[in-house]
Design an enzyme around this catalytic site. Structure first.
Site, PDB file in Angstrom:
ATOM      1  N   ASP A 166      18.882  17.167  -2.526  1.00 28.38           N
ATOM      2  CA  ASP A 166      18.884  16.748  -3.934  1.00 28.38           C
ATOM      3  C   ASP A 166      17.563  16.883  -4.705  1.00 28.38           C
ATOM      4  O   ASP A 166      17.499  17.547  -5.719  1.00 28.38           O
ATOM      5  CB  ASP A 166      19.334  15.287  -4.045  1.00 28.38           C
ATOM      6  CG  ASP A 166      20.646  15.018  -3.313  1.00 28.38           C
ATOM      7  OD1 ASP A 166      21.166  15.936  -2.657  1.00 28.38           O
ATOM      8  OD2 ASP A 166      21.138  13.891  -3.401  1.00 28.38           O
ATOM      9  N   GLU A 401      18.714   7.953   8.149  1.00 34.45           N
ATOM     10  CA  GLU A 401      19.062   9.128   7.347  1.00 34.45           C
ATOM     11  C   GLU A 401      17.954  10.191   7.442  1.00 34.45           C
ATOM     12  O   GLU A 401      18.234  11.388   7.505  1.00 34.45           O
ATOM     13  CB  GLU A 401      19.264   8.674   5.898  1.00 34.45           C
ATOM     14  CG  GLU A 401      19.876   9.718   4.982  1.00 34.45           C
ATOM     15  CD  GLU A 401      20.083   9.170   3.574  1.00 34.45           C
ATOM     16  OE1 GLU A 401      19.794   7.975   3.341  1.00 34.45           O
ATOM     17  OE2 GLU A 401      20.514   9.956   2.717  1.00 34.45           O
TER      18      GLU A 401
HETATM   19  C1  DGY Z   1      23.577  10.815  -3.441  1.00 36.14           C
HETATM   20  O1  DGY Z   1      24.347  10.044  -4.004  1.00 36.14           O
HETATM   21  O2  DGY Z   1      22.372  10.638  -3.364  1.00 36.14           O
HETATM   22  C2  DGY Z   1      24.105  11.998  -2.780  1.00 36.14           C
HETATM   23  O3  DGY Z   1      23.120  12.748  -2.155  1.00 36.14           O
HETATM   24  C3  DGY Z   1      24.881  12.841  -3.746  1.00 36.14           C
HETATM   25  O4  DGY Z   1      25.744  13.567  -2.983  1.00 36.14           O
END
Ligand code: DGY
Length: 435
Positions: A166, A401
């Site tokens: 992201d 994560e």
């Molecule tokens: C989040 O909500 O951060 C996810 O990575 C989007 O898929």
């Protein structure tokens, strides 16, 4: 691998705990729905100890497939939660292609065909392959039509979430040119359960939402998104994953007695254009390609090593990447500053941070993709190091994560499913290899 018996037991119980019946939550609080590539990796982990449940995971994901073939990045099924964006936010019902079930309106790296082939190699799931093959073919066909702007066989993404990375610094320049206006009112859910310092900055998040707002205004119609999306990138990670997935889809086609002509054509075009778009011969790096500016994005992240996962990099290019970057302690290699491999971003990037999401931390899924790539190019020592570091981090800090490459400490969501799934895969694979 004997001393990982306890880790294996914990990994299995993490997947069991995150099981919501037909799908597994990537993180019990942070990500309570079904995510596309998370789910594929989770199925791989599940397949080692509960094959029927692994197949259920994949079937559940496929219920979210759009009528045009797109496989969305999130399927909500019907359990409400405090996750944002919620299903209503996406407004997918304005598209004639939306499925019955609630989903997001964008996709994610297409690792599923490769995972299904891997499961199939170990277990006889021929009927299942017959069942899912048409879905995989339709998804890949959608990628090669709706998302191929120039006939190169290389596909583009329209949102940083589609890259799975992201807030990667790869996207900073293009994102900084976007000025959100008339932003819909929204409240972030992602900083409720995880410290804000480990999540994307507010400026990035607002742009994530702004892009979705554009897409929903155009009802997710691919040709309008191609014309309108300010974010239009051919991503090295996405295309590396797709290339390998096409090879695996081809193998599955042969298995079920289908023609391979269409997949062969995609592979051929990708092979012909991959280096021309992505390879920067001066720096010796694979870089993402911005279709709006017609330029490569000069940001050095660990995604540059993914053409090894695809098997599409020449031996010479692979050797140059490893020597100049992987083994360099100022860039990626553990040395004085870093103690664990592999940071997701070169330390030389000015925005490098050890604990912020995709700005530098270690990700177990990325390590796993890189292990596959390094092994096929014969870098066995690096494979061993990467595997050892990954298992040690999970043993010491739990299934997190992502991890800080400096001291190894865990960040982001707790009890993260794909970390647990990859631990199972690594441990079981090593046991199998030694047998
Ligand atoms: C989040 O909500 O951060 C996810 O990575 C989007 O898929």
């Amino acid at each position: 691998m004997e001393h990982y018996t306890e880790l294996l037991t914990k990994a299995i119980s993490t997947l069991r705990q995150n099981d919501s019946g037909i799908f597994t939550k990537p993180g019990p609080r942070q990500y309570p729905h079904q995510w596309n590539w998370d789910s594929a990796l989770i199925a791989l982990g599940l397949s080692h100890f509960d094959l029927p449940r692994a197949l259920t995971e994949i079937r559940a994901l496929l219920t979210g497939q759009w009528r045009d073939g797109m496989l969305p990045h999130v399927v909500y099924h019907d359990k409400p939660s405090d996750y944002f964006p919620n299903p209503e936010f996406w407004q997918i019902k304005n598209s004639p292609d939306a499925p019955e079930v609630a989903t997001s309106g964008i996709t994610q790296p297409p690792v599923l065909a490769s995972i299904i082939r891997q499961i199939h190699r170990r277990a006889p799931i021929r009927d299942f392959v017959d069942e899912v093959y048409p879905h995989l073919l339709r998804w890949h066909r959608w990628l090669h039509t709706a998302r191929d702007a120039d006939g190169s066989g290389l596909v583009y993404i329209i949102h940083p979430w589609e890259s799975g990375t992201d807030d990667s610094p790869r996207w900073l320049e293009v994102m900084s040119k976007i000025t959100p206006h008339d932003l819909p009112v929204f409240q972030r859910g992602d900083t409720k359960h995880v410290a804000a310092e480990e999540r994307p900055f507010r400026e990035d998040y607002e742009r994530f939402i702004y892009l979705i707002d554009i897409f929903r205004r155009y009802n997710y119609e691919p040709s309008r998104l191609l014309a309108q999306s300010p974010f239009l990138i051919q991503d090295v990670l996405f295309n590396s994953v797709l290339f390998r997935a096409n090879e695996d889809l081809r193998a599955l086609a042969l298995e079920v007695g289908e023609s391979t002509a269409e997949v062969d054509d995609w592979l051929e075009r990708m092979r012909a254009n991959f280096d021309e778009h992505f390879w920067d011969s001066q720096r010796g790096l694979y870089l993402d390609y911005d279709l709006r500016t017609g330029r490569r994005i000069p940001v050095n992240t660990a995604m540059t090593f993914l053409p090894l996962y695809a098997g599409i990099a020449s031996q010479e290019k692979a050797a140059r990447l490893i020597k100049t970057y992987w083994l360099n302690p100022d860039e990626y290699s553990p040395g004085t500053r870093l103690h664990y491999a592999i940071t997701s971003v070169s330390q030389k990037e000015p925005t490098w941070e050890s604990r912020r999401y995709w700005r530098g931390p270690i990700w177990i899924n990325l390590n796993w993709l890189l292990i596959i790539g390094l092994r096929s190019y014969g870098y066995d020592d690096l494979v061993e190091q990467l595997e050892q570091h990954s298992l040690e981090l999970m043993q010491r800090w739990g299934f997190r994560e992502y991890y800080d490459p400096q001291d190894g400490s865990g960040c982001g969501s707790l009890d993260f499913s794909w970390s647990a799934a990859v631990a199972i895969e690594m441990i079981e694979n090593n046991v199998a290899r030694r047998r």
